[in-house]
Every structure is written in C-alpha cells, then in structure tokens.
Design a protein around this motif. Structure first.
Motif, PDB file in Angstrom:
ATOM      1  N   TRP A 144      22.740 -28.635   6.760  1.00 46.67           N
ATOM      2  CA  TRP A 144      22.618 -29.842   5.930  1.00 46.67           C
ATOM      3  C   TRP A 144      22.846 -29.490   4.461  1.00 46.67           C
ATOM      4  CZ3 TRP A 144      19.961 -31.309   1.686  1.00 46.67           C
ATOM      5  CH2 TRP A 144      19.936 -32.682   1.379  1.00 46.67           C
ATOM      6  N   GLU A 147      26.512 -28.910   3.793  1.00 44.89           N
ATOM      7  CA  GLU A 147      27.346 -30.104   3.888  1.00 44.89           C
ATOM      8  C   GLU A 147      27.045 -31.133   2.805  1.00 44.89           C
ATOM      9  OE1 GLU A 147      27.950 -29.902   8.773  1.00 44.89           O
ATOM     10  OE2 GLU A 147      26.684 -31.455   7.876  1.00 44.89           O
ATOM     11  N   HIS A 148      25.793 -31.242   2.386  1.00 45.73           N
ATOM     12  CA  HIS A 148      25.396 -32.301   1.464  1.00 45.73           C
ATOM     13  C   HIS A 148      25.286 -31.839   0.008  1.00 45.73           C
ATOM     14  CE1 HIS A 148      24.390 -35.633   4.270  1.00 45.73           C
ATOM     15  NE2 HIS A 148      24.310 -34.635   5.126  1.00 45.73           N
ATOM     16  N   GLU A 149      25.133 -30.550  -0.231  1.00 39.42           N
ATOM     17  CA  GLU A 149      25.005 -30.040  -1.597  1.00 39.42           C
ATOM     18  C   GLU A 149      25.942 -28.837  -1.764  1.00 39.42           C
ATOM     19  OE1 GLU A 149      20.809 -29.376  -2.251  1.00 39.42           O
ATOM     20  OE2 GLU A 149      20.322 -31.510  -2.049  1.00 39.42           O
TER      21      GLU A 149
END
Length: 503
Positions: A144, A147-149
């Motif tokens: 996560w 992928e997100h940061e």
C-alpha cells in the motif's frame, strides 16, 4: 534490596499509554510510571501514531522520570516492547518519513491483500508463511505504501516496526524479533527464520530485502546505549539493550506464560492471545509465529476492539465523569445486571475484526435494544460481546488441536473481576493471574536481564506470584451457552448489511 543494587529497565509503548518500570534482579519493583497518549485516524480504516512524538518521545520521558534519584550506573539492562506489528518507513538518516501504520486495527490494505492472494495464490502464501494474509500482515501495508505514496517510497531506506525503532534510537542498530518478523509476511520464512526472496517482488517490487532489519530473538542483545541516546535519556552509554518484541509477547512473559500449553489472554485496547507451542499448528483463522526465546513457536490471535470499546463507551456514555470514575461507574452498573443483559447482544467489531473471522469490514451491532435498557445494560452487553469473541477464538484454537493447559489473564481489563468473571462464565475456562500485573513493561524488564546476562530463563518463575484464579459460574454459563449461537448468527445475518455500510 540495597540502595546501590542493580536494576533492569522495561519500557512498553501501547496503543493509548506508555509504561515504564525499574525492577530489581529479584523481580521486585523499584519504580514505575505511565504516560497517556492518543492514536490518529486520518481516514476510515487508517490508524497511525507519530514515531518520534509518541514512541520515542514517551520513551525518553519515561526513562528520565524513572531515573530521578537513581544512579544510571545501577541500570544493567534495558528492553522495549511496543504495539505491533506496525510499519514505519525511515529515510537514509534513520528518520521517520511518515507516522507509523498500526497493527491489525489499521485496515487500509484490503485491496492489496486481495491482489496478492489473486496474483500469488492464497494457498501458496499460506503454505509459505503458515498464515493467511489479514489486516495484521505487514506485507500488504508495505505494498500500500509503495502504491499510494510513491515519492515517500523512493526515499525509504529502512522498513521497521515500533519496538525496533526504539531499539534503533537507543543503539543505532536495526534489528527485529522473530515474533514480529513473522507478521512481515510474506517476506519471512518461518522454516529458515530468515527474510525470503520467494514473494519479495510482490511486496517490494525492485527493492531488496536489505530494507528490512536484522532478525534475532527477543532476549538477545541488540547492542548498547550510544552516547547520543545516553545524552537524550540519561542512561549510561554502554548499557546493554535487548532486541525486545511486541507488547503482547512481553505481556505473556510478564505473567510467566512461557511453557508449552500456556495461553496468555491480554485484556488491553485489543484482546490478544499467545499460546506457547512445541510445534506450529498453522490455520488461516489465526497466526503462527515465533516465540520469545530461541526455538519457541507461538500460536497467536487478536480481536480488534475490546478495551478500546470500553474506553469509547466511557467517553461517550459517561462524559459527566472523569475517566477513572466513569469506568468504576459503568462496571458497577454492569455488575448489577444479570447475565444476558436483559436481552441485549452486541458484536464488538467497531474497528472491523481480526481473528477468527478476519473481516476488516465487520462493524459493531447492537441487537435487542428496547426503551427499558440503560447504559449499564449497554456496557454489560459490550463486556459480554468481548467474552463471546474470546470464546470464538478459543474454539478456533481447539478446532485445530492446539494444546491449552492453562489460561493466564493480564492487562488493564483484569482490574476488578467483573469482566474476568463474565469471560470465564462464557467460556467455561478458569483464568489464572499474577499478583504483579504491570503488563508488558514487567516482561520487558526480564528480557533486559536476559540480554544483560544476569538472568536465566528459568528464573522468571521466581518473579511470578500467583493470585486467586477466576472460576466459571456454571449457572451463568448455561445462560451464555444459549446466547452464544445467537452471537455467532448475528454476525452471519448482518454481514452483508454492515459490509455495505462500511463503504
């Protein structure tokens, strides 16, 4: 104990408070201190804490407070535990890049769990890790983060956890215990007890396993206090520091739950279970992890919202009272109400649920509410809901053939006997306790003695003085036996509704 005799320092950073204790080598308490703090919930399913302000900040304050009037040279060993498993990315200087992402109560990585199960094969992940991917697993949370940061991910040089970060600040070394390492699945191989390349790319992409700390046992020496850490804390540079562990495992040590067949039930912000085993018994509903001492294995499990539920109810339903008085009032009211709470039934899934249903989209449900019910009924139903959840976990252990010889209770929820009695009545199981029930920080002090070389494993039993056990009331158990199937059905019949609401 003489004024100049050696002492051991134990530190524990919990979900809502941090605790420290100085203990003599003989197990007698010299000093203790507690600091309250909060969690942050920046988005639904996201639960975080600031690593420097809370974890390291509390540690410094605890150490300096405990050392007031104590010669630092008397401290012969230090050990830390903390909430876990958590995820904390560090930059090239060892500084946190963001707040730490908490353990299974943080459910942000559901999509990553689904994707990894699909791409890697759910069965293959389980065979490799001895566990299924759940909100407790750190691998999906790393994905996560990637992928997100992505900008933050590019700056990441170390991936660590709360207890390991404290050890790093004290010693300058990145090291993690095997119990916590197992939760960094699927990057950990429980057979070799090493980081594994098998599913590395699914979690880390093109990054290597050198992002992860060294692995060691909880009672091994991680290093010694550095000059910089000494200046910040008041500890003597050169003082041995243990590898440490998660709070739940330190809690188990604190009450002597270290022999095969010992099951610790920790009544904290969440309820956690640690069963000491001679060999693993993997099952997708629960967690198979390393133990505290070399070669040990544990079967572990954890609920999502238990002490946090009672705290929420005290905050919301007894606002007119200070916190301590609110708890006293609510427990007294609950004690006056008969088993079954006059027809109320509660699912305590306010943060989703971990074991054994492993459903991050589960939510709290209150069934049977009428105009005759009071806040005391609601509080009783909450305590009973947690008790039913504990029974559900114990049944999962029994289903897979785990050998439970005795149950030992520890944690803040053991103060007073109302909740313990409810749980024993629901489960039909007697619960032992220790007279000293400080929790994880006391277990940490023992780990500090092991790392310092002043204690042997068998000496833990000298530290533990048993208290009167809690024995089931069989009349109450008969009532709860009739209600337990309704509790199980309540989740099944409301799951689709609460899943829709959780969106």
């Amino acid at each position: 104990m003489t004024a100049g005799s050696p002492v051991l320092l134990g530190l524990d950073i919990g979900t809502y408070s941090s605790k420290g204790v100085l203990v003599g080598v003989d197990g007698r308490i010299v000093a203790q201190h507690v600091i309250a703090h909060q969690i942050s919930m920046p988005a639904p399913g996201h639960v975080e804490q600031d690593a420097d302000a809370v974890w390291w900040g509390d540690a410094q304050t605890l150490i300096r407070t405990l050392l007031q009037g104590v010669d630092p040279a008397r401290v012969v060993g230090v050990a830390c535990s903390a909430i876990g498993p958590t995820l904390l990315p560090l930059d090239e200087r060892g500084a946190p890049l963001r707040p730490g992402i908490l353990y299974g109560v943080d459910t942000r990585a559901g999509a990553q769990i689904d994707a990894m199960n699909h791409d890697l094969g759910e069965d293959q992940v389980f065979l490799h890790s001895n566990m299924a991917l759940t909100s407790q697993a750190i691998g999906p949370k790393i994905r996560w983060l990637r992928e997100h940061e992505p900008a933050l991910w590019a700056r990441t040089r170390t991936l660590t956890t709360a207890s390991s970060y404290l050890v790093y600040r004290l010693t300058g070394r990145h090291v993690m215990d095997h119990h916590t390492g197992a939760h960094f699945m699927p990057l950990y191989d429980p057979r070799t007890r090493q980081w594994s390349e098998t599913f590395r790319a699914a979690v880390l992409a093109d990054r290597g396993l050198d992002l992860l700390p060294d692995l060691a046992w909880s009672d091994e020496r991680a290093g010694v206090v550095t000059a910089e850490a000494g200046a910040l804390t008041g500890l003597r540079p050169g003082t041995p520091v243990a590898v440490g562990t998660v709070d739940a495992l330190a809690e188990a040590i604190s009450v002597g739950a270290t022999q095969p067949g010992d099951l610790m039930v920790m009544y904290g912000s969440t309820t956690f279970f640690v069963l000491v085993q001679t060999a693993p018994t993997p099952d997708p509903r629960v967690w198979s992890v390393g133990g505290a001492f070399p070669g040990q294995v544990n079967l572990a499990a954890g609920m999502g919202t238990t002490g946090s539920l009672t705290r929420w109810m005290a905050d919301e339903f007894a606002r007119e009272l200070p916190t301590d008085q609110a708890y006293d009032a609510l427990f007294a009211e609950a004690a006056r109400i008969d088993p079954g709470a006059d027809g109320l039934l509660m699912l305590p899934y306010l943060s989703g649920e971990r074991t054994p249903i492993n459903d991050p989209r589960a939510r709290g449900v209150i069934a049977g509410l009428t105009l005759t019910h009071t806040r005391g009924h609601l509080f009783r139903a909450a305590l009973e809901g947690v008790g039913f959840g504990i029974r559900h976990n114990l049944e999962a252990f029994s289903d897979l053939g785990a050998d439970i010889r005795r149950v030992i209770a520890v944690g803040g929820g053991t103060k007073g006997r109302v909740w313990l009695q409810i749980v024993s009545d629901i489960t039909g199981v007697s619960q032992e306790m220790a007279q000293i029930s400080l929790g994880a920080s006391y277990g940490d002090a023992f780990l500090a003695g092991r790392a310092a070389g002043v204690l042997a494993p068998e000496e833990l039993q000298r530290w533990i003085q048993p208290a009167e056990p809690v024995v089931p009331n069989m009349a109450a158990k008969r009532t709860y036996d009739r209600l337990y199937p309704l509790y199980r059905d309540l989740y099944t019949t409301t799951a689709s509704t609460v899943h829709a609401l959780s969106q």
